[in-house]
Design an enzyme around this catalytic site. Structure first.
Site, PDB file in Angstrom:
ATOM      1  N   GLY A  66       0.471   1.719   8.505  1.00  0.00           N
ATOM      2  CA  GLY A  66      -0.669   0.922   8.973  1.00  0.00           C
ATOM      3  C   GLY A  66      -1.461   0.446   7.919  1.00  0.00           C
ATOM      4  N   GLY A  68      -0.914   1.488   4.505  1.00  0.00           N
ATOM      5  CA  GLY A  68      -0.327   1.518   3.223  1.00  0.00           C
ATOM      6  C   GLY A  68      -0.473   2.986   2.536  1.00  0.00           C
ATOM      7  CB  VAL A  69      -3.852   4.632   2.545  1.00  0.00           C
ATOM      8  CG1 VAL A  69      -4.621   5.698   2.068  1.00  0.00           C
ATOM      9  CG2 VAL A  69      -4.769   3.217   2.196  1.00  0.00           C
ATOM     10  N   GLY A  70      -1.690   6.182   3.664  1.00  0.00           N
ATOM     11  CA  GLY A  70      -1.157   7.635   4.077  1.00  0.00           C
ATOM     12  C   GLY A  70       0.103   7.929   3.411  1.00  0.00           C
ATOM     13  CG  HIS A  98      -1.454  -3.151 -16.818  1.00  0.00           C
ATOM     14  ND1 HIS A  98      -2.888  -3.504 -16.797  1.00  0.00           N
ATOM     15  CD2 HIS A  98      -1.080  -4.221 -17.500  1.00  0.00           C
ATOM     16  CE1 HIS A  98      -3.249  -4.654 -17.769  1.00  0.00           C
ATOM     17  NE2 HIS A  98      -2.044  -5.166 -17.905  1.00  0.00           N
ATOM     18  CG  ASN A  99      -0.997   0.897 -13.090  1.00  0.00           C
ATOM     19  OD1 ASN A  99      -1.354   0.056 -12.162  1.00  0.00           O
ATOM     20  ND2 ASN A  99      -1.717   1.245 -13.784  1.00  0.00           N
ATOM     21  NE  ARG A 109      -1.470   0.054  13.394  1.00  0.00           N
ATOM     22  CZ  ARG A 109      -1.367   1.275  13.548  1.00  0.00           C
ATOM     23  NH1 ARG A 109      -2.208   2.149  13.264  1.00  0.00           N
ATOM     24  NH2 ARG A 109      -0.581   1.727  14.577  1.00  0.00           N
ATOM     25  NE  ARG A 132      -3.789  -2.079 -23.375  1.00  0.00           N
ATOM     26  CZ  ARG A 132      -3.563  -3.261 -23.354  1.00  0.00           C
ATOM     27  NH1 ARG A 132      -2.390  -3.713 -23.904  1.00  0.00           N
ATOM     28  NH2 ARG A 132      -3.831  -3.941 -22.346  1.00  0.00           N
ATOM     29  CG  HIS A 133       0.194  -0.766 -20.527  1.00  0.00           C
ATOM     30  ND1 HIS A 133      -1.109  -0.877 -19.646  1.00  0.00           N
ATOM     31  CD2 HIS A 133       0.207  -2.029 -20.817  1.00  0.00           C
ATOM     32  CE1 HIS A 133      -1.836  -2.130 -19.909  1.00  0.00           C
ATOM     33  NE2 HIS A 133      -0.888  -2.838 -20.571  1.00  0.00           N
ATOM     34  NE  ARG A 136      -4.425   3.177 -21.462  1.00  0.00           N
ATOM     35  CZ  ARG A 136      -4.925   1.839 -21.904  1.00  0.00           C
ATOM     36  NH1 ARG A 136      -4.209   0.904 -21.481  1.00  0.00           N
ATOM     37  NH2 ARG A 136      -5.698   1.811 -22.703  1.00  0.00           N
TER      38      ARG A 136
END
Ligand code: RB5
Length: 148
Positions: A66, A68-70, A98-99, A109, A132-133, A136
């Site tokens: 819904g 993307g977080v959970g 970068h990540n 949603r 440098r990435h 990290r």
């Protein structure tokens, strides 16, 4: 590219359209998501996609629920996963550059279909910048190792 896609019940239509969109571009897309609107538990799908990406079975993963977080939180519990929620294309490009995100997530949603396609395009078109990435990124692994 070989891409795995996963979703919960909130994102079946968006998953189907993104999968077809990527296949039209020549990508191989494997579906680990649910295909009905019956309620399911998103952590199961985040874990399944996360494990497959971390094991190197796919070049990258796409997760949709819904918000993307959970589903991204679940994937990020798998060692080696760097899943990033994106609601627009600039973030999607930067999480690769970068990540070195190996999974992107978004919310069916939250974003419309055209934005979802733009997010996927920006992510797949980007390249990790290293340097440098990379230092990290190595620190992410250090955090994981300290939890063992
Ligand atoms: C399901 O209703 C919803 O909670 C899920 O799709 C997601 O938004 C969770 O983060």
């Amino acid at each position: 590219m070989k891409i795995v896609i996963g979703n919960d019940h909130a994102a079946v239509d968006m998953k189907n359209e993104i999968k077809a969109y990527l296949e039209e571009q020549g990508h191989e897309v494997v579906n680990f998501g649910t295909d009905t609107n019956d309620s399911v538990n998103y952590p199961e799908y985040g874990e399944k996609v996360g494990v497959a990406v971390a094991n190197g079975e796919f070049d990258c993963g796409i997760l949709i629920c819904g918000t993307g977080v959970g589903i991204s939180i679940a994937a990020n519990k798998v060692n080696g996963v760097r899943a990033a929620v994106c609601s627009e294309p600039t973030t999607a490009r930067l999480v690769k550059e970068h990540n070195n995100a190996n999974i992107i997530a978004f919310g069916a949603r939250i974003v419309g279909m055209e934005t979802a396609k733009a997010i996927v395009d920006a992510y797949l078109g980007a390249t990790f910048m290293g340097g440098r990435h990379q230092e990290r990124i190595d620190m992410f692994s250090d955090i994981e190792n300290r939890q063992k």
